[in-house]
Design an enzyme around this catalytic site. Structure first.
Site, PDB file in Angstrom:
ATOM      1  N   ASN A 165     -10.892  -2.844  -5.922  1.00 33.18           N
ATOM      2  CA  ASN A 165     -10.041  -1.920  -6.695  1.00 33.18           C
ATOM      3  C   ASN A 165     -10.586  -1.580  -8.092  1.00 33.18           C
ATOM      4  OD1 ASN A 165      -6.880  -3.104  -5.306  1.00 33.18           O
ATOM      5  ND2 ASN A 165      -8.101  -1.329  -4.742  1.00 33.18           N
TER       6      ASN A 165
ATOM      7  N   ASP B 153       0.829  -1.213   0.000  1.00 29.86           N
ATOM      8  CA  ASP B 153       0.000   0.000   0.000  1.00 29.86           C
ATOM      9  C   ASP B 153       0.864   1.264   0.000  1.00 29.86           C
ATOM     10  OD1 ASP B 153      -2.293   1.517   0.065  1.00 29.86           O
ATOM     11  OD2 ASP B 153      -2.561   1.366   2.227  1.00 29.86           O
TER      12      ASP B 153
END
Ligand code: FPP
Length: 244
Positions: free
Chosen positions: A72, A24
């Site tokens: 996503n 991330d």
């Protein structure tokens, strides 16, 4: 086999068998430098290669990396397209590079949403690396922990409907047997860089007793030294699995 530097030698005895990493912070890394988000993903992809090789070199048996979640797809079309291209590029490279390395690659997630080209590449790399006996690299792509559990429950429901099993026979083992990670040990350690403190739908079933380490560093900057730090922290944890 390469090993951790001498000063880290004590890690050897408590090295996790299975590490999960939530990669991330690519977007923030790029923003900090005034670059487009795609530059962050590119840099993140290079770092992923580096960390994968390091893990394999120090004797990690399973590494699961979170590359793309079921959520996503909500990102702008352009970013999703860029990521899909990056995945294709990586798999093509892996097909030639990893011939020399003893790494087995498995994809966790629902492949049905990918392009035919990406699906074929995934099948090819899984097939080509099937006989490798070193580290297993799980790449979680279009993966969601809840989606994985729903699929497992549906599959068991079908077996009940067909009379293959009775509802009473359903237990933790039969559910685990229907997950993408079937046959693999649960992650001992899950690392999330970038300063966010959540699992974001990553390995929800498998992480029941994982040690969690959150680090305030963006993924493209996450170095092998940071990994060593996490491994040192992990080796000092007292894992009780509900016992005393
Ligand atoms: C999270 O950062 C990252 C992703 C959703 C993509 C991860 C993908 C890569 C690192 C590409 C490499 C992978 C392979 C398999 C080649 P973010 O975009 O959410 O960052 P932010 O929170 O700072 O916006």
């Amino acid at each position: 086999m390469r090993w951790l530097k001498k000063e880290n030698h004590k890690i050897k005895n408590q090295l996790p068998v299975h590490i999960g990493i939530i990669m991330d912070g690519n977007g923030r890394w790029a923003k900090k430098r005034g670059l487009p988000r795609s530059a962050g993903h590119k840099s993140g992809a290079n770092n992923f290669r580096k960390i994968t090789r390091y893990c394999s070199g120090i004797g990690i048996k399973y590494l699961t990396i979170y590359a793309f979640s079921t959520e996503n797809w909500k990102r702008p079309e352009e970013e999703v397209k860029f990521l899909m291209n990056l995945f294709e590029q990586y798999i093509k490279e892996a097909l030639s590079d990893f011939q020399k390395e003893n790494i087995r690659i498995i994809f966790l997630g629902d492949k049905s949403k990918f392009s035919t080209n990406l699906k074929n590449l995934i099948d090819e790399v899984e097939k080509a690396s099937k006989t490798k006996t070193g580290m297993t690299l799980n790449i979680a792509m279009n993966y969601g922990g809840r989606d994985e559990i729903v699929k497992a429950v549906k599959s068991l429901g079908e077996e009940v409907k067909k009379g293959k099993i009775s509802p009473e026979e359903i237990d933790e083992e039969s559910i685990a047997g229907k997950l993408y990670t079937c046959g693999q040990p649960d992650p001992d350690l899950i690392i999330r860089p970038s300063g966010e403190y959540r699992l974001s739908n990553f390995l929800l079933w498998q992480s029941a007793y994982s040690e969690l380490i959150f680090m305030d560093i963006l993924w493209p900057d996450f170095s092998t030294k940071d990994l060593d730090k996490a491994l040192n922290e992990y080796s000092s944890r007292n894992r009780r699995f509900g016992g005393i």
